[in-house]
Design an enzyme around this catalytic site. Structure first.
Site, short mmCIF file in Angstrom:
data_model
loop_
_atom_site.label_atom_id
_atom_site.label_comp_id
_atom_site.label_asym_id
_atom_site.label_seq_id
_atom_site.Cartn_x
_atom_site.Cartn_y
_atom_site.Cartn_z
N GLN A 199 -7.54 -0.80 -9.18
CA GLN A 199 -7.07 0.56 -9.47
C GLN A 199 -6.80 0.77 -10.96
OE1 GLN A 199 -6.86 3.33 -7.78
NE2 GLN A 199 -7.31 2.55 -5.75
N ALA B 54 -16.44 -1.08 -9.53
CA ALA B 54 -17.03 -0.02 -10.35
C ALA B 54 -16.69 1.39 -9.88
CB ALA B 54 -18.56 -0.19 -10.36
N HIS B 55 -16.54 1.56 -8.55
CA HIS B 55 -16.49 2.96 -8.07
C HIS B 55 -15.15 3.64 -8.29
CE1 HIS B 55 -14.39 2.69 -4.00
NE2 HIS B 55 -14.59 1.42 -4.25
N CYS C 284 -8.58 2.52 2.77
CA CYS C 284 -8.98 1.37 3.59
C CYS C 284 -8.12 1.20 4.83
CB CYS C 284 -8.91 0.09 2.77
SG CYS C 284 -9.93 0.21 1.33
N1 PLP Z 1 -7.94 -3.36 -4.41
C1 PLP Z 1 -7.37 -2.16 -4.54
C2 PLP Z 1 -6.01 -2.07 -5.17
C3 PLP Z 1 -8.02 -1.02 -4.10
O1 PLP Z 1 -7.44 0.17 -4.21
C4 PLP Z 1 -9.31 -1.15 -3.52
C5 PLP Z 1 -10.03 0.03 -2.98
O2 PLP Z 1 -9.44 0.97 -2.55
C6 PLP Z 1 -9.87 -2.43 -3.42
C7 PLP Z 1 -9.16 -3.52 -3.88
C8 PLP Z 1 -11.21 -2.65 -2.80
O3 PLP Z 1 -12.25 -2.30 -3.67
P1 PLP Z 1 -13.70 -1.93 -3.05
O4 PLP Z 1 -13.58 -0.55 -2.50
O5 PLP Z 1 -14.63 -2.03 -4.23
O6 PLP Z 1 -13.99 -2.93 -2.02
#
Ligand code: PLP
Length: 391
Positions: free
Chosen positions: A181, A202-203, A331
């Site tokens: 983040q 990256a996103h 997530c």
């Molecule tokens: N770590 C944090 C603090 C996040 O906010 C996120 C995604 O929301 C991730 C890890 C996971 O990243 P990715 O979406 O690239 O799997």
């Protein structure tokens, strides 16, 4: 009215310049970076340029950047990779407010006999560095504490944690931080933070989805076992043919983030102030979660609650008005139960249910913030009037 996107903590739109950088790698060039012919060599050059761009943003050397499929994978590689070569009894220390992509690999290790200590946080969501130092023991192999929280935006004192762990690090304790983040929103420099491992994606900074990276400090590279094997790419640390277009996009996004950093941060911080002032004025009993001091909070994550107003219903009503916010972590949305982050900060289950996350970016305008505030006010008032009516 054009829809207003205020959920950049979940994901960001691709920057047009990032798209431009990626297009040739989707249209004209198709080489495999591992091939020795000219097609392969030009793809290798593109991947290595991106590696340099990512490493520059975090103050690392290019060889310390391992590309992988996501921030989630980077966290898995860091945590499971360190413990792959270690026999139990051993332990790991983390915080109670980590993203599920740190939390779940830790729980997996726990099921295999690794002792996992989870450090609590205060009302602001902050980890106390001295609690981390006290929690580690002789057998602690890794400490993992995120740099900025995805639900409330609390910036953790990772540098102070690394410093507090200095004695344990002499005997080999490693420090990992999930900076997914924070990257692009804060200055993230591996030497300032004192970390051995750092996860990136990256996103979250206007790059493509499905590409991440793990920074692995050269001095500890031999402590990390690969989690995806079978091809030898990324110096044997992450097998699989590289997603060249996505990696090129990640590099371009990092370069752009480095160029705009202070300006973008000031703009987002000012939007955040504008939104909070206006909402507080319109709805005085609004609760702001996380540190009150904006310097301790990530620009771009605002977690608020409105007493008596259900967050899911408010989110649905805002969606109908064309305004996209979220409840917290994308997530874990869809899962039941209160957020473990808010619970760890001492919020009640009811307060957790009342919470929404508003997440602007440097591309957000003041007009969009003002329209979002009006919609918030309208909907909170209508929901409260409905509740009164029903009583
Ligand atoms: N770590 C944090 C603090 C996040 O906010 C996120 C995604 O929301 C991730 C890890 C996971 O990243 P990715 O979406 O690239 O799997």
């Amino acid at each position: 009215m054009q829809p207003i996107y205020l959920d950049h903590a979940a994901t960001t739109p691709l920057d047009p310049q990032v798209l431009e950088a990626m297009l040739p790698w989707l249209r004209e060039h198709h080489g495999n970076p591992s091939s020795v012919h000219a097609f392969g060599r030009e793809a290798r050059v593109a991947v290595e340029l991106a590696r340099r761009q990512v490493s520059t943003l975090i103050g690392a050397t290019p060889s310390e950047v391992v590309f992988c499929g996501s921030g989630t994978e980077a966290n898995n590689l860091a945590i499971l990779g360190v413990f792959a070569g270690i026999e139990v009894p051993c332990s790991l220390t983390t915080s109670a407010v980590e993203h599920s992509s740190v939390r779940e690999p830790c729980a997996l290790l726990e099921r295999h006999g690794v002792r996992v200590g989870r450090i609590g946080v205060d009302l602001r969501g902050l980890v106390d560095p001295s609690s981390v130092a006290t929690a580690v023991g002789e057998d602690t192999a890794l400490v993992s504490v995120m740099l900025a929280n995805n639900e409330v935006g609390t910036i953790q004192p990772v540098r102070e944690i690394s410093q507090a762990l200095a004695p344990a690090r002499h005997r080999g304790l490693l420090v990992h931080s999930d900076a997914v983040q924070a990257l692009g929103k804060l200055a993230v420099r591996v030497d300032d933070l004192g970390v051995d491992l750092l996860s990136l994606s990256a996103h979250k900074l206007h790059g493509p989805k499905g590409v991440g990276a793990l920074y692995v400090r050269t001095a500890v590279a031999d402590r990390l076992a690969p989690r995806v094997v079978g091809g030898g790419q990324e110096r044997g640390r992450r097998a699989g043919t590289e997603n060249v277009a996505a990696i090129v996009g990640f590099g371009a996004a990092c370069e752009l983030a480095g160029e705009r950093s202070d300006r973008a941060r000031d703009h987002v911080a000012s939007l955040q102030g504008r939104l909070l002032d206006r909402v507080r004025h319109a709805i005085p009993d609004m609760r702001l979660h996380g540190p009150k001091d904006s310097l301790d909070r990530l620009p771009g994550i605002i977690s608020v609650g409105f007493p008596g107003v259900d967050g899911d219903s408010l989110l649905a009503r805002l969606d109908l008005d064309g305004i996209a916010v979220s409840r917290g972590s994308a997530c874990t949305s869809g899962t039941t139960g209160p957020s473990w982050v808010l619970s760890a900060m001492g919020l009640t289950e009811a307060q957790s249910r009342e919470t929404i996350r508003i997440s602007p970016a440097h591309t957000t305008t003041e007009d969009e913030i003002d329209l979002a505030v009006q919609a918030l006010f309208r909907n909170v008032r209508a929901m409260r009037a409905g509740a009164d009516h029903g009583r």
